[in-house]
Scaffold this active site. Structure first.
Site, PDB file in Angstrom:
ATOM      1  N   ILE A 210      87.929  74.071   2.649  1.00  0.00           N
ATOM      2  CA  ILE A 210      88.848  72.975   2.338  1.00  0.00           C
ATOM      3  C   ILE A 210      88.762  71.890   3.418  1.00  0.00           C
ATOM      4  O   ILE A 210      88.754  70.692   3.118  1.00  0.00           O
ATOM      5  CB  ILE A 210      90.287  73.523   2.210  1.00  0.00           C
ATOM      6  CG1 ILE A 210      90.385  74.444   0.980  1.00  0.00           C
ATOM      7  CG2 ILE A 210      91.297  72.383   2.105  1.00  0.00           C
ATOM      8  CD1 ILE A 210      91.699  75.204   0.853  1.00  0.00           C
ATOM      9  N   ASN A 276      94.489  71.986   9.217  1.00  0.00           N
ATOM     10  CA  ASN A 276      93.920  72.760   8.111  1.00  0.00           C
ATOM     11  C   ASN A 276      93.441  74.142   8.553  1.00  0.00           C
ATOM     12  O   ASN A 276      93.435  75.072   7.742  1.00  0.00           O
ATOM     13  CB  ASN A 276      92.751  71.967   7.492  1.00  0.00           C
ATOM     14  CG  ASN A 276      91.866  72.856   6.641  1.00  0.00           C
ATOM     15  OD1 ASN A 276      92.185  73.167   5.500  1.00  0.00           O
ATOM     16  ND2 ASN A 276      90.745  73.314   7.212  1.00  0.00           N
ATOM     17  N   ALA A 277      93.035  74.292   9.831  1.00  0.00           N
ATOM     18  CA  ALA A 277      92.480  75.582  10.281  1.00  0.00           C
ATOM     19  C   ALA A 277      93.464  76.702   9.961  1.00  0.00           C
ATOM     20  O   ALA A 277      94.672  76.558  10.155  1.00  0.00           O
ATOM     21  CB  ALA A 277      92.210  75.535  11.783  1.00  0.00           C
ATOM     22  N   ALA A 286     103.340  98.090   7.403  1.00  0.00           N
ATOM     23  CA  ALA A 286     103.315  99.429   8.007  1.00  0.00           C
ATOM     24  C   ALA A 286     101.957  99.746   8.626  1.00  0.00           C
ATOM     25  O   ALA A 286     101.854 100.589   9.518  1.00  0.00           O
ATOM     26  CB  ALA A 286     103.662 100.473   6.949  1.00  0.00           C
ATOM     27  N   ASN A 335     103.678  87.478  -0.496  1.00  0.00           N
ATOM     28  CA  ASN A 335     102.560  88.172  -1.123  1.00  0.00           C
ATOM     29  C   ASN A 335     102.360  89.515  -0.431  1.00  0.00           C
ATOM     30  O   ASN A 335     102.350  89.567   0.801  1.00  0.00           O
ATOM     31  CB  ASN A 335     101.282  87.313  -0.987  1.00  0.00           C
ATOM     32  CG  ASN A 335     100.225  87.709  -1.983  1.00  0.00           C
ATOM     33  OD1 ASN A 335     100.504  88.427  -2.943  1.00  0.00           O
ATOM     34  ND2 ASN A 335      99.012  87.254  -1.757  1.00  0.00           N
ATOM     35  N   TYR A 341     100.680  86.257   7.241  1.00  0.00           N
ATOM     36  CA  TYR A 341     100.196  84.975   6.699  1.00  0.00           C
ATOM     37  C   TYR A 341     101.346  84.202   6.047  1.00  0.00           C
ATOM     38  O   TYR A 341     101.531  82.996   6.298  1.00  0.00           O
ATOM     39  CB  TYR A 341      99.097  85.267   5.680  1.00  0.00           C
ATOM     40  CG  TYR A 341      98.419  84.059   5.088  1.00  0.00           C
ATOM     41  CD1 TYR A 341      97.515  83.305   5.830  1.00  0.00           C
ATOM     42  CD2 TYR A 341      98.671  83.670   3.778  1.00  0.00           C
ATOM     43  CE1 TYR A 341      96.873  82.199   5.278  1.00  0.00           C
ATOM     44  CE2 TYR A 341      98.038  82.572   3.217  1.00  0.00           C
ATOM     45  CZ  TYR A 341      97.137  81.835   3.974  1.00  0.00           C
ATOM     46  OH  TYR A 341      96.520  80.749   3.430  1.00  0.00           O
ATOM     47  N   LYS A 345     102.874  80.551   7.091  1.00  0.00           N
ATOM     48  CA  LYS A 345     102.830  79.391   6.186  1.00  0.00           C
ATOM     49  C   LYS A 345     104.245  78.916   5.826  1.00  0.00           C
ATOM     50  O   LYS A 345     104.470  77.711   5.641  1.00  0.00           O
ATOM     51  CB  LYS A 345     102.024  79.729   4.930  1.00  0.00           C
ATOM     52  CG  LYS A 345     100.541  80.027   5.225  1.00  0.00           C
ATOM     53  CD  LYS A 345      99.832  78.844   5.864  1.00  0.00           C
ATOM     54  CE  LYS A 345      98.321  79.020   5.927  1.00  0.00           C
ATOM     55  NZ  LYS A 345      97.648  77.863   6.539  1.00  0.00           N
ATOM     56  N   THR A 378      86.958  79.090  -2.751  1.00  0.00           N
ATOM     57  CA  THR A 378      86.277  78.966  -1.455  1.00  0.00           C
ATOM     58  C   THR A 378      85.653  80.317  -1.111  1.00  0.00           C
ATOM     59  O   THR A 378      85.848  81.297  -1.833  1.00  0.00           O
ATOM     60  CB  THR A 378      87.270  78.610  -0.317  1.00  0.00           C
ATOM     61  OG1 THR A 378      88.205  79.682  -0.190  1.00  0.00           O
ATOM     62  CG2 THR A 378      87.999  77.313  -0.563  1.00  0.00           C
TER      63      THR A 378
HETATM   64  N1  LIG Z   1      91.265  79.049  -0.067  1.00  0.00           N
HETATM   65  C1  LIG Z   1      92.479  79.180  -0.591  1.00  0.00           C
HETATM   66  O1  LIG Z   1      92.617  79.607  -1.741  1.00  0.00           O
HETATM   67  C2  LIG Z   1      93.700  78.813   0.222  1.00  0.00           C
HETATM   68  C3  LIG Z   1      94.958  79.010  -0.368  1.00  0.00           C
HETATM   69  C4  LIG Z   1      96.102  78.664   0.338  1.00  0.00           C
HETATM   70  C5  LIG Z   1      95.991  78.131   1.606  1.00  0.00           C
HETATM   71  N2  LIG Z   1      94.776  77.964   2.179  1.00  0.00           N
HETATM   72  C6  LIG Z   1      94.728  77.404   3.534  1.00  0.00           C
HETATM   73  O2  LIG Z   1      93.833  76.315   3.566  1.00  0.00           O
HETATM   74  C7  LIG Z   1      93.234  76.224   4.856  1.00  0.00           C
HETATM   75  C8  LIG Z   1      91.717  76.225   4.727  1.00  0.00           C
HETATM   76  O3  LIG Z   1      91.344  77.387   4.018  1.00  0.00           O
HETATM   77  P1  LIG Z   1      89.824  77.714   3.597  1.00  0.00           P
HETATM   78  O4  LIG Z   1      89.869  78.517   2.373  1.00  0.00           O
HETATM   79  O5  LIG Z   1      89.014  76.486   3.637  1.00  0.00           O
HETATM   80  O6  LIG Z   1      89.429  78.696   4.808  1.00  0.00           O
HETATM   81  P2  LIG Z   1      88.020  78.913   5.538  1.00  0.00           P
HETATM   82  O7  LIG Z   1      88.119  80.258   6.192  1.00  0.00           O
HETATM   83  O8  LIG Z   1      86.882  78.668   4.603  1.00  0.00           O
HETATM   84  O9  LIG Z   1      87.996  77.757   6.644  1.00  0.00           O
HETATM   85  C9  LIG Z   1      88.898  77.740   7.724  1.00  0.00           C
HETATM   86  C10 LIG Z   1      88.248  77.030   8.882  1.00  0.00           C
HETATM   87  O10 LIG Z   1      89.191  77.079   9.972  1.00  0.00           O
HETATM   88  C11 LIG Z   1      88.447  77.379  11.152  1.00  0.00           C
HETATM   89  N3  LIG Z   1      89.293  78.003  12.155  1.00  0.00           N
HETATM   90  C12 LIG Z   1      89.828  79.257  12.108  1.00  0.00           C
HETATM   91  N4  LIG Z   1      90.470  79.514  13.258  1.00  0.00           N
HETATM   92  C13 LIG Z   1      90.339  78.421  14.041  1.00  0.00           C
HETATM   93  C14 LIG Z   1      90.760  78.096  15.359  1.00  0.00           C
HETATM   94  N5  LIG Z   1      91.448  78.969  16.089  1.00  0.00           N
HETATM   95  N6  LIG Z   1      90.458  76.885  15.855  1.00  0.00           N
HETATM   96  C15 LIG Z   1      89.740  75.991  15.127  1.00  0.00           C
HETATM   97  N7  LIG Z   1      89.302  76.248  13.881  1.00  0.00           N
HETATM   98  C16 LIG Z   1      89.586  77.460  13.346  1.00  0.00           C
HETATM   99  C17 LIG Z   1      87.360  78.330  10.662  1.00  0.00           C
HETATM  100  O11 LIG Z   1      86.286  78.424  11.614  1.00  0.00           O
HETATM  101  C18 LIG Z   1      86.959  77.715   9.348  1.00  0.00           C
HETATM  102  O12 LIG Z   1      85.919  76.751   9.511  1.00  0.00           O
HETATM  103  C19 LIG Z   1      93.782  77.395   5.660  1.00  0.00           C
HETATM  104  O13 LIG Z   1      94.891  76.969   6.416  1.00  0.00           O
HETATM  105  C20 LIG Z   1      94.224  78.366   4.577  1.00  0.00           C
HETATM  106  O14 LIG Z   1      95.239  79.233   5.041  1.00  0.00           O
HETATM  107  C21 LIG Z   1      93.618  78.301   1.512  1.00  0.00           C
END
Ligand SMILES: NC(=O)c1ccc[n+]([C@@H]2O[C@H](COP(=O)([O-])OP(=O)(O)OC[C@H]3O[C@@H](n4cnc5c(N)ncnc54)[C@H](O)[C@@H]3O)[C@@H](O)[C@H]2O)c1
Length: 437
Positions: A210, A276-277, A286, A335, A341, A345, A378
């Site tokens: 994302i 976004n990370a 548990a 969930n 998580y 969030k 993703t």
């Molecule tokens: N994919 C989904 O369905 C979904 C649903 C709800 C929320 N989200 C949220 O959207 C965001 C992006 O999700 P995604 O699916 O692209 O995940 P992803 O795992 O593909 O990408 C996340 C990115 O964040 C980076 N990251 C992780 N820890 C980090 C840190 N400590 N410092 C810097 N960068 C860091 C990772 O290296 C990775 O490039 C996240 O916050 C996730 O919780 C995703």
């Protein structure tokens, strides 16, 4: 990961077979592209309740949708229900939409304009709250890739950028949302205060998924994007930054000095901050070791709070700036296996709502909002076991998963200089997921 079922039901035999078996028939969504930037068809503007003296929808025709022959199926219906002040006037909403809803084009839009429920006026509050149930239900039944939203307009609301977004293919996977719009913040940034005049955006977790799509979408909209990700992802990060003409910043966002290092990398300040990370470390409570709890809370919430605080305190965020954080429908609905998580969030949502009324942002025209993605296609969701993945994809009003670009377009709307009246909002990008609906 490709949604093979969606592709199959898009073919004639697939449509026939799924129809005979009574299986879901999701409509392939029409998304924004340079070749197809607009919805196709006329926009119907209807009114329910007493008309208001001022017209908050702004322009005629409604922005984002060009005129089209009146005979064509409507691409969108905008119902002004701000004047619905009594329960009896709700009949007007029914009477306005009942005759036209069936004729709305596939992937069309219904936007209901409401007023903010007034606690001092129980009749108005009842009627306006009723619109929320109406919109959420219509979103669940309307089908064929069509979406339905309620925009609550406070007096003097600056709604144009939001209408442009909702009445365009950019909002393809956003449905059943209630969004409140206020007056534009006192500072309206036309351009960055950076010497170059280009708005500067920082996107964390930009090396893939994302975050990569957010960076690309903000670059499309003219931002210089600083792409941040962990040092282990440096190569992919550099590729993304190079492709977008941006800058790479390899940094673990949980580092104690992350705020200082980001500020040092932004001598011209920052106009758009996108948190976004994020990570998941799923286990039932548990069975969850403390490090799984701590790491998720620190990456997803602790670092968001710390870096935001630092960038506000150091004056790195320019006046009229935009802060967007990434929540999740898990943070709304909870969930199983995700106590860590979902807590992180939900914490993001609490932070955003409070910060939006904090003088550190309100005094500088800075808006603060959150996206809450649902099931997005993703690498993260591709790793989910098949049956859970299929359930996640189909259990929403649009019958399919979203794409990273759906989240990115929503963030780009929040980031728009014209979105100064949009703050403290949590918008789900989930196709109106049944979870937490
Ligand atoms: N994919 C989904 O369905 C979904 C649903 C709800 C929320 N989200 C949220 O959207 C965001 C992006 O999700 P995604 O699916 O692209 O995940 P992803 O795992 O593909 O990408 C996340 C990115 O964040 C980076 N990251 C992780 N820890 C980090 C840190 N400590 N410092 C810097 N960068 C860091 C990772 O290296 C990775 O490039 C996240 O916050 C996730 O919780 C995703």
């Amino acid at each position: 990961m490709a949604d093979r079922y969606l592709r199959f039901t898009g073919t004639a035999p697939g449509r026939f077979l799924s129809g005979r078996l009574g299986l879901p028939q999701p409509t392939a969504l029409r998304r924004w592209s340079p070749e197809h930037p607009d919805l196709v068809g006329p926009v119907l503007r209807l009114t329910a309740g007493a008309p208001r003296p001022d017209d908050a929808t702004g322009t005629e025709p409604v922005p984002g949708a060009p005129d089209a022959p009146a005979a064509a199926a409507p691409a969108a219906v905008v119902l002004d229900a701000t004047g619905v002040c009594e329960p009896a006037a709700l009949h007007d909403a029914y009477a306005a939409l009942h005759p036209v809803v069936r004729s709305l084009a596939p992937c069309g839009r219904v936007v209901v304009l409401g007023a903010v429920p007034d606690p001092a006026d129980p009749h108005q509050a009842a009627a306006q709250q009723a619109l929320e149930g109406f919109v959420r239900s219509l979103g669940k039944e309307i089908g064929r890739g069509r979406t339905v939203q309620l925009l609550r307009l406070a007096p003097g609301a600056a709604a144009e950028s939001t209408l442009c977004f909702l009445l365009s293919p950019k909002s393809a996977y956003v449905s059943g949302q209630v969004i409140e719009i206020g007056p534009a913040a006192p500072v309206v940034p036309a351009v960055s205060t950076a010497a170059s005049g280009t708005r500067i955006a920082l996107v964390t977790g930009a090396a893939r998924g994302i975050g990569e799509s957010v960076a690309a979408t903000l670059a499309r909209d003219g931002h210089h994007v600083v792409c941040l990700d962990v040092p282990q992802a440096e190569e992919a990060l550099a590729d993304v930054a190079r492709r977008l003409g941006g800058t790479a910043l390899a940094l673990d966002i949980t580092a104690p000095d992350a705020g200082e290092r980001i500020a040092a990398a932004l001598p011209d300040g920052l106009d758009v901050l996108v948190h976004n990370a994020g990570i998941t470390r799923d286990r039932k409570l548990a069975n969850m070791a403390a490090d799984r709890w701590d790491s998720v809370l620190d990456v997803n919430l602790g670092s968001v709070v710390r870096t935001t605080d630092h960038l506000l305190k150091s004056g790195t965020l320019n006046d009229g700036g935009r802060i967007v954080a990434t929540a999740s429908i898990s943070g709304v609905a909870g969930n199983a296996g995700q106590t860590n998580y979902a807590a992180s969030k939900a914490g993001v949502i609490g932070f955003v709502r409070a910060l939006a009324t904090d003088p550190r942002t309100t005094g500088h025209g800075i808006t603060v909002n959150a996206v809450a993605p649902g099931f997005i296609e993703t690498k993260m969701t591709a790793a989910v076991p098949l049956f859970i993945r299929e359930a996640g994809r189909r259990m929403n009003s649009l019958g399919q998963g979203g794409l990273p670009v759906d989240v990115a377009e929503t963030i780009a709307w929040f980031a728009d200089p014209g979105s100064g009246g949009v703050t403290g909002q949590v918008v789900r990008v989930c196709g109106q997921s049944l979870l937490g609906a």
